[in-house]
Design an enzyme around this catalytic site. Sequence first.
Site, PDB file in Angstrom:
ATOM      1  CE1 TYR A 131     -35.626  29.119  43.249  1.00 64.08           C
ATOM      2  CE2 TYR A 131     -33.929  30.133  41.892  1.00 64.08           C
ATOM      3  CZ  TYR A 131     -34.298  29.318  42.942  1.00 64.08           C
ATOM      4  OH  TYR A 131     -33.338  28.692  43.689  1.00 64.08           O
ATOM      5  CE  LYS A 158     -31.679  27.526  40.845  1.00 64.93           C
ATOM      6  NZ  LYS A 158     -30.211  27.532  40.808  1.00 64.93           N
ATOM      7  CB  SER A 200     -34.430  25.445  44.373  1.00 65.86           C
ATOM      8  OG  SER A 200     -35.392  26.020  45.241  1.00 65.86           O
TER       9      SER A 200
HETATM   10  C1  WQD Z   1     -39.925  31.938  54.588  1.00 68.22           C
HETATM   11  C2  WQD Z   1     -41.217  32.165  55.346  1.00 68.22           C
HETATM   12  C3  WQD Z   1     -42.668  33.765  54.310  1.00 68.22           C
HETATM   13  C4  WQD Z   1     -40.106  37.267  54.930  1.00 68.22           C
HETATM   14  C5  WQD Z   1     -37.681  31.202  49.165  1.00 68.22           C
HETATM   15  C6  WQD Z   1     -37.725  30.849  47.715  1.00 68.22           C
HETATM   16  C7  WQD Z   1     -37.156  29.472  47.526  1.00 68.22           C
HETATM   17  C8  WQD Z   1     -35.756  29.413  48.102  1.00 68.22           C
HETATM   18  C9  WQD Z   1     -35.734  29.864  49.555  1.00 68.22           C
HETATM   19  C10 WQD Z   1     -33.946  29.608  46.548  1.00 68.22           C
HETATM   20  C11 WQD Z   1     -42.418  32.272  54.409  1.00 68.22           C
HETATM   21  C12 WQD Z   1     -42.188  34.264  55.680  1.00 68.22           C
HETATM   22  C13 WQD Z   1     -40.586  35.961  54.921  1.00 68.22           C
HETATM   23  C14 WQD Z   1     -40.777  38.251  55.707  1.00 68.22           C
HETATM   24  C15 WQD Z   1     -42.351  36.601  56.430  1.00 68.22           C
HETATM   25  N1  WQD Z   1     -34.882  30.220  47.333  1.00 68.22           N
HETATM   26  N2  WQD Z   1     -41.690  35.643  55.661  1.00 68.22           N
HETATM   27  N3  WQD Z   1     -41.869  37.870  56.427  1.00 68.22           N
HETATM   28  O1  WQD Z   1     -40.436  31.678  50.475  1.00 68.22           O
HETATM   29  O2  WQD Z   1     -39.821  29.641  51.886  1.00 68.22           O
HETATM   30  O3  WQD Z   1     -38.415  30.274  49.911  1.00 68.22           O
HETATM   31  O4  WQD Z   1     -36.341  31.170  49.613  1.00 68.22           O
HETATM   32  O5  WQD Z   1     -33.791  28.447  46.310  1.00 68.22           O
HETATM   33  O6  WQD Z   1     -37.119  29.214  46.145  1.00 68.22           O
HETATM   34  O7  WQD Z   1     -39.075  30.817  47.342  1.00 68.22           O
HETATM   35  O8  WQD Z   1     -38.354  31.672  51.960  1.00 68.22           O
HETATM   36  O9  WQD Z   1     -37.399  33.270  53.519  1.00 68.22           O
HETATM   37  O10 WQD Z   1     -38.883  34.153  51.637  1.00 68.22           O
HETATM   38  O11 WQD Z   1     -39.895  32.906  53.542  1.00 68.22           O
HETATM   39  O12 WQD Z   1     -43.376  36.303  57.075  1.00 68.22           O
HETATM   40  O13 WQD Z   1     -40.394  39.454  55.763  1.00 68.22           O
HETATM   41  O14 WQD Z   1     -41.115  33.407  56.041  1.00 68.22           O
HETATM   42  O15 WQD Z   1     -44.042  34.069  54.130  1.00 68.22           O
HETATM   43  O16 WQD Z   1     -43.529  31.678  55.019  1.00 68.22           O
HETATM   44  P1  WQD Z   1     -39.384  30.811  51.075  1.00 68.22           P
HETATM   45  P2  WQD Z   1     -38.590  33.092  52.651  1.00 68.22           P
END
Ligand code: WQD
Length: 327
Positions: free
Chosen positions: A147, A151, A123
Amino acid sequence: MNILVIGGAGYIGSHIVYELNDAGHQVTILDNFSTGLRENVDARATLVEGDMQDLTLLDRLLDGEASGSAGTFDSVIHFAALKAAGESMEKPERYTRANLIATMNLLNLMMRHGIKNFVFSSSAATYGSPEYLPIDEKHPQKPINYYGYTKLVIEQTMEWYSRLKGLRYAALRYFNAAGYDVQGRITGKEQNPANLLPIVMEVAAGSRPKMQVFGSDYPTRDGTCIRDYIHVNDLATAHVKAMEYLASENRDLTLNLATGEGYTVLEVIKEAERVCGRPIPHDITDRRPGDPAELVAASGQARETIGWKARHSDLKQLVESMWNVYK
Ligand code: WQD
């Protein structure tokens, strides 16, 4: 080749199983259905329902003769893990057991059965906060959540097993996985999603009244966070190419799977409003702790080594392929 896919009923794993079968491989799935869905299982695969932490089951499964599968496996592809960064900071023990201990036991059993070809879901979370952009595979790895740490530890263990035991591994570092099968073969939706795209889809479909945008004061073009979204069908082709590369080139791989393009949260919402033809109610709230402003990857290494290029990861296809499932 004869492939064991652990977590092959999951959101990402199920897409890779279809791709492996399409490429003519024989696939056995091991899944405990803790989050996997039966409706997403490719009927061409052999399904073994069970938990990879059941070492007796796993040992018998890897000893092909005993389990009756077509001989032992040429390769193992491992998706089964817990992946919620925030939760990993509250319940690290769960992540130690499900991610670390389970994978270490798997590696030891693979060595016992002489199975050396291993494709691992790593990841972007192993990098932590970006020190430069786009992030390439040489970027320092300083995970900022447990997490990501699990990894990273597995990546480092695979490197040792490669040197000491001849393990041939591919560590595939996903950025933000999204989308659904463009052929529409996979329609089971993730439950209680934490990621942006499924949450936007639930609001568009009306199963969630509104959503929150976590912060609009970031140093980006519209103040909201930028992420590098990669379509699961593109992830799938990368896994098949990586596994075949390990077998033919007999060299390890560590690759970013991403597009090099980034989209902001508001750009995702706007595209969803256009594709779904309805407003997506959202409140701008405070930042979510631990969110870097921008995470975009350099994906040249995957193109050069395994000839892989993302084809479905533009925002339009990401949103349209999801809306086909959520509507
Ligand atoms: C994306 C953007 C949020 C939800 C995570 C894990 C990472 C990987 C992928 C496994 C961010 C914003 C989100 C919401 C929002 N997982 N957001 N409102 O955090 O980039 O990565 O998933 O490998 O390890 O950390 O993905 O989809 O949670 O967020 O504003 O209701 O969308 O702040 O900027 P992230 P995400």
